[in-house]
Design a protein around this motif. Structure first.
Motif, PDB file in Angstrom:
ATOM      1  N   GLY A  80      -5.953   0.523  -2.139  1.00 36.86           N
ATOM      2  CA  GLY A  80      -6.127   0.915  -3.545  1.00 36.86           C
ATOM      3  C   GLY A  80      -6.973   2.170  -3.663  1.00 36.86           C
ATOM      4  O   GLY A  80      -6.626   3.116  -4.387  1.00 36.86           O
ATOM      5  N   ASP A  81      -8.090   2.199  -2.911  1.00 34.00           N
ATOM      6  CA  ASP A  81      -8.966   3.377  -2.917  1.00 34.00           C
ATOM      7  C   ASP A  81      -8.201   4.600  -2.453  1.00 34.00           C
ATOM      8  O   ASP A  81      -8.278   5.670  -3.041  1.00 34.00           O
ATOM      9  N   GLU A  82      -7.458   4.405  -1.376  1.00 34.77           N
ATOM     10  CA  GLU A  82      -6.788   5.543  -0.765  1.00 34.77           C
ATOM     11  C   GLU A  82      -5.720   6.133  -1.675  1.00 34.77           C
ATOM     12  O   GLU A  82      -5.579   7.349  -1.779  1.00 34.77           O
ATOM     13  N   VAL A  83      -4.949   5.256  -2.321  1.00 38.89           N
ATOM     14  CA  VAL A  83      -3.830   5.786  -3.109  1.00 38.89           C
ATOM     15  C   VAL A  83      -4.196   5.975  -4.568  1.00 38.89           C
ATOM     16  O   VAL A  83      -3.426   6.544  -5.335  1.00 38.89           O
ATOM     17  N   GLY A  84      -5.379   5.520  -4.959  1.00 34.06           N
ATOM     18  CA  GLY A  84      -5.802   5.694  -6.344  1.00 34.06           C
ATOM     19  C   GLY A  84      -5.127   4.724  -7.296  1.00 34.06           C
ATOM     20  O   GLY A  84      -4.639   5.107  -8.358  1.00 34.06           O
ATOM     21  N   ALA A  85      -5.086   3.443  -6.908  1.00 31.16           N
ATOM     22  CA  ALA A  85      -4.546   2.425  -7.802  1.00 31.16           C
ATOM     23  C   ALA A  85      -5.587   1.322  -7.978  1.00 31.16           C
ATOM     24  O   ALA A  85      -6.350   1.040  -7.054  1.00 31.16           O
ATOM     25  N   ALA A  86      -5.604   0.728  -9.168  1.00 27.92           N
ATOM     26  CA  ALA A  86      -6.520  -0.384  -9.407  1.00 27.92           C
ATOM     27  C   ALA A  86      -6.060  -1.584  -8.591  1.00 27.92           C
ATOM     28  O   ALA A  86      -4.870  -1.796  -8.411  1.00 27.92           O
ATOM     29  N   VAL A  87      -7.025  -2.359  -8.089  1.00 27.20           N
ATOM     30  CA  VAL A  87      -6.692  -3.570  -7.341  1.00 27.20           C
ATOM     31  C   VAL A  87      -7.333  -4.760  -8.044  1.00 27.20           C
ATOM     32  O   VAL A  87      -8.524  -4.736  -8.348  1.00 27.20           O
ATOM     33  N   VAL A 106       0.047   2.199 -11.617  1.00 25.67           N
ATOM     34  CA  VAL A 106       0.245   1.085 -10.683  1.00 25.67           C
ATOM     35  C   VAL A 106      -1.009   0.206 -10.601  1.00 25.67           C
ATOM     36  O   VAL A 106      -2.127   0.718 -10.536  1.00 25.67           O
ATOM     37  N   VAL A 107      -0.809  -1.098 -10.623  1.00 24.32           N
ATOM     38  CA  VAL A 107      -1.883  -2.042 -10.320  1.00 24.32           C
ATOM     39  C   VAL A 107      -1.465  -2.852  -9.095  1.00 24.32           C
ATOM     40  O   VAL A 107      -0.327  -3.324  -9.016  1.00 24.32           O
ATOM     41  N   LEU A 108      -2.364  -2.967  -8.121  1.00 28.06           N
ATOM     42  CA  LEU A 108      -2.079  -3.783  -6.945  1.00 28.06           C
ATOM     43  C   LEU A 108      -2.716  -5.165  -7.132  1.00 28.06           C
ATOM     44  O   LEU A 108      -3.885  -5.261  -7.504  1.00 28.06           O
ATOM     45  N   ALA A 109      -1.935  -6.207  -6.906  1.00 34.46           N
ATOM     46  CA  ALA A 109      -2.451  -7.569  -7.048  1.00 34.46           C
ATOM     47  C   ALA A 109      -2.651  -8.179  -5.672  1.00 34.46           C
ATOM     48  O   ALA A 109      -1.703  -8.305  -4.899  1.00 34.46           O
ATOM     49  N   ALA A 110      -3.891  -8.563  -5.368  1.00 33.46           N
ATOM     50  CA  ALA A 110      -4.201  -9.105  -4.036  1.00 33.46           C
ATOM     51  C   ALA A 110      -3.911 -10.603  -4.013  1.00 33.46           C
ATOM     52  O   ALA A 110      -4.805 -11.440  -3.974  1.00 33.46           O
ATOM     53  N   GLY A 111      -2.620 -10.917  -4.019  1.00 36.99           N
ATOM     54  CA  GLY A 111      -2.201 -12.321  -4.080  1.00 36.99           C
ATOM     55  C   GLY A 111      -2.296 -13.055  -2.749  1.00 36.99           C
ATOM     56  O   GLY A 111      -2.013 -14.242  -2.686  1.00 36.99           O
ATOM     57  N   ASP A 112      -2.677 -12.350  -1.674  1.00 39.04           N
ATOM     58  CA  ASP A 112      -2.934 -13.059  -0.418  1.00 39.04           C
ATOM     59  C   ASP A 112      -4.389 -13.492  -0.435  1.00 39.04           C
ATOM     60  O   ASP A 112      -5.277 -12.740  -0.055  1.00 39.04           O
ATOM     61  N   THR A 113      -4.618 -14.714  -0.887  1.00 38.56           N
ATOM     62  CA  THR A 113      -5.981 -15.218  -0.962  1.00 38.56           C
ATOM     63  C   THR A 113      -6.293 -16.107   0.229  1.00 38.56           C
ATOM     64  O   THR A 113      -7.333 -16.725   0.287  1.00 38.56           O
ATOM     65  N   GLY A 156       0.811  -1.206   0.000  1.00 41.59           N
ATOM     66  CA  GLY A 156       0.000   0.000   0.000  1.00 41.59           C
ATOM     67  C   GLY A 156       0.849   1.262   0.000  1.00 41.59           C
ATOM     68  O   GLY A 156       0.649   2.172  -0.815  1.00 41.59           O
ATOM     69  N   LYS A 157       1.838   1.295   0.889  1.00 39.47           N
ATOM     70  CA  LYS A 157       2.681   2.496   1.002  1.00 39.47           C
ATOM     71  C   LYS A 157       3.494   2.731  -0.268  1.00 39.47           C
ATOM     72  O   LYS A 157       3.629   3.862  -0.736  1.00 39.47           O
ATOM     73  N   LEU A 158       4.053   1.634  -0.798  1.00 40.21           N
ATOM     74  CA  LEU A 158       4.862   1.770  -1.996  1.00 40.21           C
ATOM     75  C   LEU A 158       3.970   2.173  -3.178  1.00 40.21           C
ATOM     76  O   LEU A 158       4.371   2.972  -4.030  1.00 40.21           O
ATOM     77  N   GLY A 159       2.736   1.637  -3.170  1.00 38.34           N
ATOM     78  CA  GLY A 159       1.778   2.018  -4.204  1.00 38.34           C
ATOM     79  C   GLY A 159       1.552   3.527  -4.184  1.00 38.34           C
ATOM     80  O   GLY A 159       1.569   4.188  -5.230  1.00 38.34           O
ATOM     81  N   ARG A 160       1.397   4.046  -2.974  1.00 34.39           N
ATOM     82  CA  ARG A 160       1.173   5.489  -2.854  1.00 34.39           C
ATOM     83  C   ARG A 160       2.364   6.272  -3.416  1.00 34.39           C
ATOM     84  O   ARG A 160       2.202   7.229  -4.170  1.00 34.39           O
TER      85      ARG A 160
END
Lengths: 485, 303
Positions: free
Chosen positions: B147-154, B127-134, B114-118
């Motif tokens: 994703g919402d906070e930093v404005g990146a697609a998840v 940036v796209v964030l991949a939620a690989g922790d399933t 999240g922080k690095l995304g920001r």
């Protein structure tokens, strides 16, 4: 790094034995090794210092008793003291006379509070209680959602509201009373011990809900800082017990010792896996062996017991440790062990084994077992009993039959021989092997008299002695029974 | 902002040893013991500590330095040297580049993503964030909030979905929308779980099956981690070819000294440090600042 304390002791003790006694000089050497082992296990430096002083006094004093040999005596003293520190009073979960019983969880970020909250709730439920969870971690995004998902999975209600942590806690406690839930568990946000503001907040929660039990959740992988963390939380919250998490890893978990020594309250639970049922009562004696890198013998025994049938285990263990097992036994062993879990972790539980296994580790690589099975199945019964029969032409036949390279067969046989030799050495422990007669005698004598019912006549363990520590029977006795019982 | 000033509030009793050293007139055996203790308390580990102290003693003898300040300087230089002079920038060049975050449970992978995304979004990277922790309940929700906070697609899958396919989908999504960078979260796993480590190897392979290239595999290590950190680094490197370390939670009272051993034994450099929960709390790693903070070589910070 993970070599056992016992193997480190060997050199020193050999020297002592040749002189027939353990002098102050040897005690110093041993203490140095113990210090090293404890520091590598992440026990806090100051705790190590205090601990070694106790050991020194007892090691030197005990020298005169002469019941055990000096080496056994020192290891015994170390394990006893460690177990004593880790144990003390056992956590008795008392319930509040007027329900609900309030349980508050606190700890650093990532120590495992939310998962522990759910595991505890499940534990209370299976003890016949009606627990409720309160999500007071409003800091980490989706922490409440995580708790709700877990609660749903175990069928336990979760209360939370997006207000502030103290308000949630107060409302949660009231809700539990209204619903007639008899235990209420509060999950709180992770916080740094040095963060005054957040530490004050958790104290606020504590004052508002007046917990009957305040539990500190500590990661078993923690290093020297565990002492600072435990002290800071204890100062604010007056802890009642500790939950040690992530014990399914291979960290030696010296933090347990540090925390126990600093806060003085018991370690009540250990979390040993990701499943919601993976929460066990804490076993001080097992933890003591683990910290010393001596192998978690009791856990191994339990795994052996649930996997082997007893008769088979008697047989297999006897053959294994006397080095008379065949390739059939080998295959059987490997398959049995495979059912217990990853081989390397099983082997690491055997005292002295982690180091000795280095050479044969490859032979036990999980991925190669199917191949080994193929090779052994292509041998005749006679060859499996006496691999010495296998010459060049037999080898070619086996290779053709199993689809393996001849060199693989040579390699397997070599590893098998090495393993047999090593097992024999462990089983004999310098006393040159032992007869089944002697085994029988010992079981009747020493063990029948033992006060510990669970450890007294377990199979498969009869040879799990401490290498190099003289009579394995005695060494094994006190490992199994735990000191001071 | 310097790491040292960020960490001001966290530093306390630890530096007693170092402060004690500074107050003596000449360095003697007791001083060396105190320095050794300081290193062990910082989680450098017994063998690394012994190596460092021996090296510093040799240097001190050679330079005939027995003044505390000289010895402390030598000590600082020694540890900085051991941390190496790597390029610590995060590698790009894929189309898109994939940065994979791995580590044991609870070290701060999702938060770091999240922080690095920001930071990357602010720098103008797509940036796209991949939620690989399933696996962990609500981990995808946690990342979605970031994703919402930093404005990146998840991009996320169902709970229990195959993490490889979630990350693969994220990479393909990034390629389709022309994003440059995929930050891929993974589930925390204890490194002794063989099947989970195999799963991670697969994640690493599958992430490159499509358009993307994994240019960084970052092992996230919690600063409070003791000697097990070295074992973690070894196992994760075997499974997923780790290229760098992110050292998190350095704003607590722990020093994170295990990274010295990780660097020395495995040659894996620390690339970033996490120092808090605020917006600018992920910093590029600077060995000199790290070592200063390790020893608290700052006169302003007195307990």
């Amino acid at each position: 790094m993970f070599e056992g304390l016992t193997s480190r002791f060997e050199g020193i003790l050999r020297r002592a034995r040749s002189r027939g006694r353990l002098g102050p000089e040897e005690v110093d050497d041993l203490l140095r090794e113990i210090r090293l082992a404890l520091l590598e296990a992440d026990v806090h430096l100051d705790v190590v210092g205090v601990f070694l002083e106790r050991i020194r006094e007892r090691a030197l004093g005990a020298e005169l008793s002469g019941v055990l040999n000096p080496g056994q005596q020192v290891v015994k003293v170390v394990l006893e003291e460690l177990t004593l520190i880790l144990g003390g009073e056992t956590m008795k979960f008392t319930y509040a006379p007027k329900p609900p019983t309030v349980v508050l969880l606190a700890g650093l970020q990532g120590s495992g509070k939310t998962t522990t909250a759910a595991k505890l709730a499940r534990w209370f439920k299976s003890s016949g209680r009606n627990p409720m969870l309160v999500g007071a971690d409003l800091q980490r995004p989706a922490a409440v959602a995580q708790l709700e998902t877990l609660g749903e999975r175990i069928g336990i209600p979760v209360f939370s509201q997006p207000t502030d942590p103290v308000a949630v806690a107060v409302a949660g406690r009231a809700e539990a009373a209204r619903l007639g839930r008899d235990v209420v568990i509060f999950d709180t946000a992770g916080r740094l011990a040095v963060d005054d503001e957040l530490m004050e907040e958790v104290r606020g929660i504590s004052e508002a809900v007046q917990p009957d039990h305040t539990l500190l959740v500590i990661d078993s992988m923690m290093g020297q800082d565990a002492v600072n963390v435990a002290t800071a939380f204890h100062d604010r919250l007056s802890l009642d017990a500790v939950v040690l998490t992530k014990l399914d890893g291979d960290a030696r978990g010296g933090a347990a010792l540090s925390v126990r020594e600093v806060v003085g309250c018991p370690i009540a639970f250990a979390s040993t896996g990701e499943g919601l049922s993976d929460l066990d009562a804490f076993h001080p004696n097992r933890m003591a062996s683990r910290i010393l890198g001596m192998g978690d013998v009791e856990t191994l025994i339990e795994q052996v017991e649930t996997t082997y049938d007893r008769e088979q285990a008697e047989d297999a263990a006897a053959r294994m440790l006397e080095g008379r097992f065949t390739l059939d036994d080998f295959l059987e062993q490997v398959n049995q062990l495979r059912r217990m879990g990853p081989l390397s972790s099983v082997m690491k539980m055997v005292p002295g084994m982690s180091q000795q296994m280095a050479g044969v580790d490859e032979a036990l690589d999980e991925g190669r077992i199917d191949r080994i099975e193929g090779i052994i199945n292509s041998m005749t019964p006679a060859e499996r009993i006496d691999p010495g029969l296998i010459d060049g032409s037999r080898r070619s036949r086996i290779a053709a039959g199993s689809g393996a390279q001849p060199s693989e067969i040579t390699q397997l046989l070599r590893q098998f021989r090495e393993m047999r030799k090593m097992m024999k050495k462990m089983g004999g422990s310098g006393s040159g092997g032992r007869s089944s007669k002697r085994r029988g005698k010992r079981r009747k004598g020493g063990r029948a008299a033992g006060a510990e019912p669970t450890g007294s006549d377990r199979p498969a363990t009869k040879g799990l002695a401490l290498p190099g520590l003289g009579d394995p029977a005695e060494a094994e006795e006190w490992i199994l029974r735990g000191p001071g019982r | 902002m310097s790491l040292r000033s960020r960490l001001g509030r966290a530093r306390n009793a630890f530096s007693a040893q170092v402060r004690g050293v500074r107050s003596v007139s000449t360095v003697d055996a007791a001083t060396w013991d105190a320095l050794e203790e300081a290193l062990i308390l910082a989680d450098l580990g017994v063998s690394t500590t012994a190596d460092v102290i021996a090296a510093v003693r040799r240097r001190a003898d050679a330079e005939a330095g027995d003044e505390p300040d000289v010895v402390l300087d030598l000590l600082r230089a020694e540890v900085v040297e051991r941390l190496g002079s790597h390029d610590r920038s995060l590698a790009r060049g894929g189309d898109p580049s994939v940065w994979l975050f791995v580590g044991v449970n609870g070290v701060g992978k999702t938060t770091t993503v999240g922080k690095l995304g920001r930071m990357e979004v602010q720098a103008g990277t797509g940036v796209v964030l991949a939620a690989g922790d399933t696996f962990r309940a609500a981990a995808a929700d946690q990342l979605a909030l970031w994703g919402d906070e930093v404005g990146a697609a998840v991009v996320s899958g169902a709970e229990g979905a195959d993490p490889s396919s979630v990350i693969f989908d994220a990479v393909e999504h990034a390629a389709a929308v022309g994003a440059d960078l995929v930050l891929a979260d993974t589930a925390g796993r204890v490194h002794t779980r063989g099947n989970l480590m195999d799963e991670l190897s697969k994640v690493r392979r599958v992430a490159e099956k499509g358009s993307g290239t994994v240019t960084e595999t970052l092992l996230v290590i919690d600063s409070t981690t003791g000697q097990n950190g070295l074992v973690q680094a070894r196992r994760f490197t075997e499974a997923a070819d780790v290229t760098g370390v992110v050292l998190t939670k350095l704003d607590g009272s722990a020093r994170g000294g295990i990274v010295v051993a990780v660097q020395e034994e495995l040659g894996i450099p620390v690339k970033m440090v996490g120092v808090g929960e605020g917006p600018d709390d992920l910093l590029a790693f600077d060995p000199v600042e790290f070592v200063d903070a390790l020893f608290e070589l700052d006169d302003d910070v007195e307990a």
